[in-house]
Design an enzyme around this catalytic site. Structure first.
Site, short mmCIF file in Angstrom:
data_model
loop_
_atom_site.label_atom_id
_atom_site.label_comp_id
_atom_site.label_asym_id
_atom_site.label_seq_id
_atom_site.Cartn_x
_atom_site.Cartn_y
_atom_site.Cartn_z
N GLY A 1 -7.82 3.36 -1.13
CA GLY A 1 -6.93 2.70 -0.28
C GLY A 1 -6.06 3.79 0.53
N GLY B 1 -8.18 5.39 2.82
CA GLY B 1 -8.52 4.40 4.24
C GLY B 1 -7.16 4.57 5.12
N ARG B 2 -6.35 4.40 4.57
CA ARG B 2 -4.95 4.64 5.61
C ARG B 2 -4.73 5.72 6.35
NH1 ARG B 2 -3.60 1.09 1.20
NH2 ARG B 2 -2.73 2.81 -0.25
N HIS C 1 -16.02 1.93 -0.15
CA HIS C 1 -15.32 2.33 -1.34
C HIS C 1 -15.94 3.59 -1.82
CE1 HIS C 1 -11.77 0.38 -2.50
NE2 HIS C 1 -11.86 0.54 -3.77
#
Length: 408
Positions: A235, A238-239, A228
Site C-alpha cells: 500500500g 503503491g502510493r 501485490h
C-alpha cells in the site's frame, strides 16, 4: 489458487483474458479531469505567489502530513515529532535525523519517489524502497521477505475479520507470476511517462504512448496493487508510485497534492473503489473507468484540501508577524504558538475544547490569576477572540476564517 486462465467467468482483474490491458473512457472522464486540473492549477498558483521561506515551511508540513497519512491508512501510527525531524533533515533544515529507522525509511522512500521522478523505476529500485520500509526485516514481530518479490507458496490475500471468520476481499496472482507481471508493469510505466522524460533504454516491446498524467497515476496504482508484489508494504509503495507519477506529470518534485491525506480521509471509499476495480468484469473489455474517475475526484479534493493548508500556513506567518511587533512575555508566546500549531479545525486541527485560563496556567506553569491577566492582554492586542462567559469562557487565536472548537 489457480494460475492458469479460468474456464469460469473472471473473478479477479488479473484473471481477465485482456489483463493487463487496463482501458478507460477518456470522454466520460473529461469533466472530472478538467476539474482536477483547475484545482491543481489553483494550488500551484498559490505556491508561486508566496515567498521561498513560506513555501519551504508549507512543503515541510505537507510532507509530514503525507507521511503520517500513508502509514495511518495501513493502521500504523507514526510519532509526529519523529516524522517532522526526519523531514527537516531531508530538506536540509536539520543537521541530524530522528534516529528512528522506520520513520526515516518511509520518508526516504517518499523523497526518492518525488525528487527522483526523472529516473527509471525498475525492480531493483522498488525492492530497495521496500527494504527501507522494514529495517531489520520485520513487520511488527513478524519476519518478512524484504528486498525481493514475494516467493511464498501460500496465496497473497487481502482479508479482514476475526480468525476463523475471515473475509477474503482479494487474492493476488501467485508468487510464481510476480516477476513477469512486474516486468510488464514497469515497462508500461516507463513507456507512458511524458515523452521528454522517457529513457533511451525503454523496452522496445512496449510502444511509447501518451496518457493523461492523472489517469496514468490512477491506472498505475490499481495495476501495482493488483499484482501485490511484496510480502508487505504494498500500500505504501503503491502510493509512492502515485507520488512519482504525479511528479512526472508536472515535471517537478511534487509533495503538495496530498493524495495520501485524502485517501486516509476517505479510507473506506478508497478500499471499496479498489476492491470493485480488482473484481474485474466477467466479460467484455477490461474497462477501469469507474476507478479512474474515483481517483481523479479524490485528487481534486486533495488539491482543495492542500489549498486550505497553504492558506493556513500563510495565516500562521501573518499572525507571527503581528506577534513580533508586540511586547509579549514568554508565557504568552508559548501559548499562542501552541494555538497556532493546533491550526484550524477545518483541516482536522484546532485546540480541542478551546483555551481556558486553567489550561493556560498548566501550559505556562503559572497561577490562574496571572493566566487571566495574560489572556486579557492578548485580547486587548487582538490576538485572541473569546466565546462564552464564566466557566464556559473559551479563547482562540484571532485569525479570520479559522474555525476553532472553542465550545467543545
Amino acid at each position: 489458487m489457480t494460475t492458469s486462465a479460468p474456464t469460469t467467468p473472471a473473478h479477479y482483474i488479473w484473471q481477465h483474458p485482456d489483463w493487463p490491458k487496463l482501458g478507460f473512457d477518456a470522454q466520460a472522464l473529461a469533466h472530472d479531469l478538467n476539474q482536477a486540473r483547475l484545482q491543481q492549477g489553483r494550488l500551484l498558483g498559490l505556491l508561486d505567489a508566496i515567498g521561498l521561506t513560506e513555501a519551504q515551511e508549507i512543503t515541510r508540513e505537507l510532507w509530514v502530513q503525507e507521511a503520517v497519512a500513508t502509514a495511518a491508512i495501513e493502521g500504523e501510527q507514526l510519532d509526529l515529532a519523529a516524522v517532522r525531524s526526519s523531514v527537516a533533515y531531508r530538506l536540509g533544515l536539520a543537521d541530524a535525523s530522528t534516529g528512528d529507522r522506520h520513520v526515516d525509511g518511509l520518508v526516504e522512500v517518499m523523497q526518492d519517489a518525488t525528487d527522483g521522478f526523472a529516473s527509471v523505476l525498475d525492480g531493483d529500485r522498488l525492492c530497495r524502497w521496500q527494504s527501507a520500509l522494514f529495517p531489520g526485516g520485520t513487520s511488527g514481530l513478524r519476519r518478512i521477505a524484504v528486498g525481493r518479490w514475494r516467493d511464498h507458496a501460500d496465496p497473497m490475500q487481502i482479508v479482514s475479520g476475526r480468525p476463523g471468520r475471515e473475509v477474503v476481499h482479494y487474492t493476488a496472482p501467485a508468487s510464481s507470476r510476480v516477476a513477469g507481471e512486474m516486468a510488464r508493469f514497469l515497462a508500461w510505466f516507463e513507456a507512458t511517462r511524458p515523452a521528454s522524460q522517457r529513457a533511451a533504454s525503454a523496452s522496445p516491446d512496449v510502444p511509447a504512448t501518451t496518457l493523461n498524467g492523472l489517469a496514468r497515476a490512477a491506472v498505475a496504482h490499481l495495476w501495482f496493487e493488483s499484482i501485490h508484489p511484496f510480502e508487505d508494504g504494498n500500500g505504501r509503495l503503491g502510493r509512492a508510485i502515485v507520488d512519482m507519477a504525479l511528479a512526472q506529470d508536472v515535471g517537478a518534485p511534487a509533495r503538495l497534492f496530498g493524495m495520501s491525506r485524502q485517501l486516509l480521509v476517505s479510507r473506506g471509499a478508497y478500499y471499496d473503489a479498489l476492491s470493485q476495480a480488482q473484481s474485474g468484469p466477467p466479460e467484455g473489455a477490461l474497462d477501469v473507468t469507474p476507478w479512474v474517475q474515483w481517483f481523479v475526484q479524490a485528487f481534486t479534493r486533495s488539491c482543495i484540501l492542500s489549498q486550505a493548508a497553504v492558506k493556513q500556513a500563510l495565516d500562521k506567518a501573518a499572525f507571527r508577524q503581528r506577534m513580533s511587533g508586540l511586547a509579549l512575555n514568554a508565557r504568552q508566546i508559548k501559548v499562542l504558538m501552541r494555538l497556532l500549531e493546533a491550526g484550524s479545525s477545518e483541516l482536522g486541527g484546532g485546540f480541542l475544547g478551546g483555551m481556558t485560563a486553567d489550561k493556560y496556567g498548566k501550559i505556562s506553569a503559572t497561577s490562574k490569576a496571572t493566566a487571566t491577566r495574560d489572556l486579557a492582554e492578548l485580547l486587548q492586542h487582538g490576538l485572541l477572540r473569546v466565546e462564552g462567559v464564566g466557566k464556559a469562557t473559551r479563547y482562540a487565536v484571532n485569525v479570520a476564517g479559522w474555525n476553532q472548537p472553542v465550545t467543545r
